[in-house]
Structure formats: structure tokens, C-alpha cells
Design a protein around this motif. Structure first.
Motif, PDB file in Angstrom:
ATOM      1  N   UNK A  68      29.447  -1.106  -7.844  1.00 30.51           N
ATOM      2  CA  UNK A  68      28.298  -1.835  -7.325  1.00 30.51           C
ATOM      3  C   UNK A  68      27.926  -1.408  -5.920  1.00 30.51           C
ATOM      4  N   UNK A  69      26.652  -1.483  -5.630  1.00 29.34           N
ATOM      5  CA  UNK A  69      26.152  -1.146  -4.301  1.00 29.34           C
ATOM      6  C   UNK A  69      26.650  -2.163  -3.276  1.00 29.34           C
ATOM      7  N   UNK A  70      26.548  -3.450  -3.602  1.00 27.68           N
ATOM      8  CA  UNK A  70      27.037  -4.506  -2.729  1.00 27.68           C
ATOM      9  C   UNK A  70      26.009  -5.085  -1.777  1.00 27.68           C
ATOM     10  N   UNK A  71      24.933  -4.373  -1.533  1.00 32.17           N
ATOM     11  CA  UNK A  71      23.867  -4.861  -0.650  1.00 32.17           C
ATOM     12  C   UNK A  71      22.538  -4.306  -1.151  1.00 32.17           C
ATOM     13  N   UNK A  72      22.326  -4.490  -2.451  1.00 35.76           N
ATOM     14  CA  UNK A  72      21.174  -3.878  -3.113  1.00 35.76           C
ATOM     15  C   UNK A  72      19.944  -4.771  -2.975  1.00 35.76           C
ATOM     16  N   UNK A  73      19.132  -4.438  -1.989  1.00 36.88           N
ATOM     17  CA  UNK A  73      17.849  -5.114  -1.825  1.00 36.88           C
ATOM     18  C   UNK A  73      16.827  -4.085  -1.376  1.00 36.88           C
ATOM     19  N   UNK A  74      15.597  -4.472  -1.370  1.00 35.56           N
ATOM     20  CA  UNK A  74      14.484  -3.538  -1.205  1.00 35.56           C
ATOM     21  C   UNK A  74      14.584  -2.712   0.075  1.00 35.56           C
ATOM     22  N   UNK A  75      15.140  -3.268   1.145  1.00 39.44           N
ATOM     23  CA  UNK A  75      15.238  -2.521   2.401  1.00 39.44           C
ATOM     24  C   UNK A  75      16.318  -1.450   2.377  1.00 39.44           C
ATOM     25  N   UNK A  76      17.125  -1.405   1.325  1.00 38.04           N
ATOM     26  CA  UNK A  76      18.141  -0.364   1.173  1.00 38.04           C
ATOM     27  C   UNK A  76      17.770   0.639   0.083  1.00 38.04           C
ATOM     28  N   UNK A  77      16.481   0.686  -0.240  1.00 40.26           N
ATOM     29  CA  UNK A  77      15.978   1.616  -1.252  1.00 40.26           C
ATOM     30  C   UNK A  77      14.736   2.298  -0.686  1.00 40.26           C
ATOM     31  N   UNK A  78      14.691   3.607  -0.850  1.00 35.31           N
ATOM     32  CA  UNK A  78      13.507   4.363  -0.434  1.00 35.31           C
ATOM     33  C   UNK A  78      12.825   4.922  -1.682  1.00 35.31           C
ATOM     34  N   UNK A  79      11.511   4.805  -1.712  1.00 35.79           N
ATOM     35  CA  UNK A  79      10.718   5.281  -2.844  1.00 35.79           C
ATOM     36  C   UNK A  79       9.792   6.393  -2.375  1.00 35.79           C
ATOM     37  N   UNK A  80       9.728   7.461  -3.167  1.00 28.05           N
ATOM     38  CA  UNK A  80       8.785   8.551  -2.896  1.00 28.05           C
ATOM     39  C   UNK A  80       8.409   9.164  -4.237  1.00 28.05           C
ATOM     40  N   UNK A  81       7.144   8.977  -4.611  1.00 25.48           N
ATOM     41  CA  UNK A  81       6.648   9.463  -5.906  1.00 25.48           C
ATOM     42  C   UNK A  81       7.589   9.007  -7.017  1.00 25.48           C
ATOM     43  N   UNK A  82       8.209   9.937  -7.720  1.00 22.85           N
ATOM     44  CA  UNK A  82       9.127   9.591  -8.806  1.00 22.85           C
ATOM     45  C   UNK A  82      10.591   9.635  -8.370  1.00 22.85           C
ATOM     46  N   UNK A  83      10.823   9.595  -7.083  1.00 20.18           N
ATOM     47  CA  UNK A  83      12.170   9.718  -6.545  1.00 20.18           C
ATOM     48  C   UNK A  83      12.579   8.402  -5.880  1.00 20.18           C
TER      49      UNK A  83
END
Length: 170
Positions: A68-83
Motif C-alpha cells: 500500500x501507498x499509505x498516503x494515497x490522495x490527490x496531492x500525491x499523484x501527478x497526471x500528464x496526458x495518459x501518464x
């Protein structure tokens, strides 16, 4: 990666959890019109609430764990096109899938989307988990959708912990 502490009190999150509870109560008191709620929340058994959080990391009934990531929320995810890239892995641990599922859905998904699509989101997670494990030629038991649902039910109280943090942090 970390393994789960033997007891919740051994967790590096125990003291910050208590501090967050105190800060949450103080914040409510500062609003002026929330004293009734602040008094009730101040009486919560913080150890019990912390145990709900800690129990979410325990294996499913089938003994299945994910990394598990343990701190999985939107501020710990980066989105770019299909990546998509995740970062901030300091709380990573072997845990129940319920931990990251609840934490992400409750902190990062619009309420209307959660309510209208919760079942399909869980089904999608299960399909991707099963597909990924099959591609990796995982030979042990892969939880069924029903087993995943049971795990979410077993650990559902954790969602209240997430909500407490969300009310204070966001």
C-alpha cells in the motif's frame, strides 16, 4: 517498505494522531458555534479510533496483503496526458487493500461521484488488481470481489477516521 507495527502504540503515527485529534477539537472550539460538537469529539476514545486506523492495515481474512501507498490522495499523484505518477512513499507498508481504497476515495473523489459510482469503482479496482496479479503470474489466492467487499465492511470504521482528518485538514 515497512511492516505493520505489532501494536498500534508502536506506530510512528500514534503521537501525531493524538496531536491531530487535539488540534481538531481546538479548531472546532475556535469556530464559536461548534462547542457542543467539540465537547463530544474531545471525549472520543482516541486509542480506539487509532486502533480502527491501525486495523485497516491488517491482512484480509484470506491473509492477502498489497504493498500500500499509505498516503494515497490527490496531492500525491501527478497526471500528464495518459501518464500517472505517484510520489511520497514514506508511509508505504504491506496492508489490506481497504486502506488505500478508503483513504483515496474519501480524500480525493467528489462526493457525488463516490455515492453514484462506489460499486463500480470497487469493481474496477478488483479487476485491475486481479489482472495485474495474473500478468505477474501470482500463484497464491487472489481475493474475489466478494472477499474485497467483506474486507471493506470489516474495516469500514476507518472511513470515519478519514473523515475526521478531512474535516480538519481540508
Amino acid at each position: 517498505t515497512n511492516s505493520a507495527p505489532k501494536t498500534p502504540e508502536e506506530s510512528p503515527f500514534a503521537k501525531p494522531f493524538v496531536n491531530l485529534h487535539v488540534a481538531f477539537v481546538n479548531a472546532l472550539k475556535s469556530y464559536g458555534d461548534c462547542d457542543v460538537y467539540a465537547e463530544k469529539i474531545a471525549k472520543w476514545n482516541v486509542k480506539k479510533i487509532f486502533n480502527f486506523w491501525a486495523d485497516t492495515g491488517k491482512a484480509m481474512r484470506s491473509e492477502f496483503l498489497v504493498l500500500g501507498h499509505g498516503d494515497l490522495w490527490i496531492n500525491n499523484i501527478m497526471f500528464k496526458a495518459n501518464d500517472i505518477k505517484m510520489f511520497d512513499f514514506q508511509a508505504t507498508a504491506w496492508a489490506s487493500p481497504a486502506y488505500d481504497i478508503f483513504y483515496f476515495l474519501l480524500t480525493s473523489v467528489n462526493d457525488e461521484v463516490k455515492v453514484e459510482n462506489f460499486e463500480s469503482l470497487i469493481e474496477f479496482y478488483h479487476q485491475e488488481l486481479s489482472s495485474g496479479l495474473s500478468k505477474l503470474e501470482y500463484e497464491a489466492h487472489i481475493p474475489t470481489l466478494e472477499e474485497l467487499h467483506m474486507d471493506l465492511m470489516d474495516k469500514g470504521t476507518f472511513s470515519a477516521v478519514c473523515i475526521m482528518f478531512m474535516l480538519f485538514i481540508f
